[in-house]
Design an enzyme around this catalytic site. Structure first.
Site: not given
Ligand code: IMP
Ligand code: MG
Length: 196
Positions: A63-64, A119, A151, A179, A185
């Site tokens: 949803k982000g 994203e 990040k 979120d 959000r």
């Molecule tokens: P991934 O670790 O790159 O697979 O991240 C997957 C998902 O985790 C992202 O699309 C976000 O929905 C969530 N996420 C990761 N880091 C954060 C953060 O700092 N704040 C909020 N959501 C996060």
């Molecule tokens: Mg996401």
């Protein structure tokens, strides 16, 4: 910047006061709404230059990305299509397990399209690499990634980011669509979550 400042900037609405009442974690501003607006404008200009006349398919990851997508698309004044995809991670809490599944199938044809994935954040990179692999198998003409935040300190798999808003430190961020357990959000600024 503390929560009181966030609330002042949000106009002191009753809605935001719920944050004070219910939260044990305080958001403090990392990027202001003005900085976000400038970043979205910059990204829209880059995307416009690369995709004008190509009728691209923009796929937002739910949803982000919903708020980012809405602001971005408003600045793209040329023919394009908008889709959303819902991914579910089997992981719990903040950690990405890397086991991802597609929760809502795409209606749009991917084959032969210029696809741009939108994203909110690339953290470990596990979610987005899964999605990019999934889409690549559907044979788009091109496949690129636009993310509002990155990040890189937490990356577990390499990810090529074609359009980037902000690089963020190794902190949990919320607001502008992002979120923490479905909360925050609605914040207009991108905030980091502080303990206590
Ligand atoms: P991934 O670790 O790159 O697979 O991240 C997957 C998902 O985790 C992202 O699309 C976000 O929905 C969530 N996420 C990761 N880091 C954060 C953060 O700092 N704040 C909020 N959501 C996060
Ligand atoms: Mg996401």
């Amino acid at each position: 910047m503390l929560l009181s400042t966030v609330i002042d900037r949000a106009g002191g609405t009753g809605y935001n006061h719920r944050v004070i009442m219910n939260s044990e974690r305080r958001p403090s501003i990392l990027f202001t709404r003005q900085e976000i607006e400038a970043a979205v404008k910059r990204l829209a200009a880059e995307i416009r230059q690369d995709y004008l006349g190509k009728n691209p398919l923009l796929i937002g990851v739910l949803k982000g990305s919903f708020m980012f997508m809405a602001d971005l698309v408003r600045l793209l004044d040329f023919p394009l299509e908008v889709e959303f995809i819902r991914l579910s991670s089997y992981g719990r809490g903040r950690e990405s397990s890397g086991k991802v599944r597609v929760g809502q199938a795409l209606r749009a044809q991917i084959r032969g399209r210029d696809v741009l994935v939108i994203e909110d954040i690339v953290d470990t990179g596990l979610t987005i690499s899964f999605l990019l692999d999934y889409l690549r198998k559907k044979k788009p003409a091109s496949l690129r990634l636009c993310t509002l935040t990155d990040k890189p300190s937490r990356r577990q798999v390499p990810v090529t980011i074609d359009y980037l808003g902000f690089t963020v430190p190794d902190r949990f961020i919320v607001g502008y669509g992002l979120d923490w357990d479905e909360r925050f959000r609605y914040l207009l600024d991108i905030c980091v979550l502080e303990d206590g």
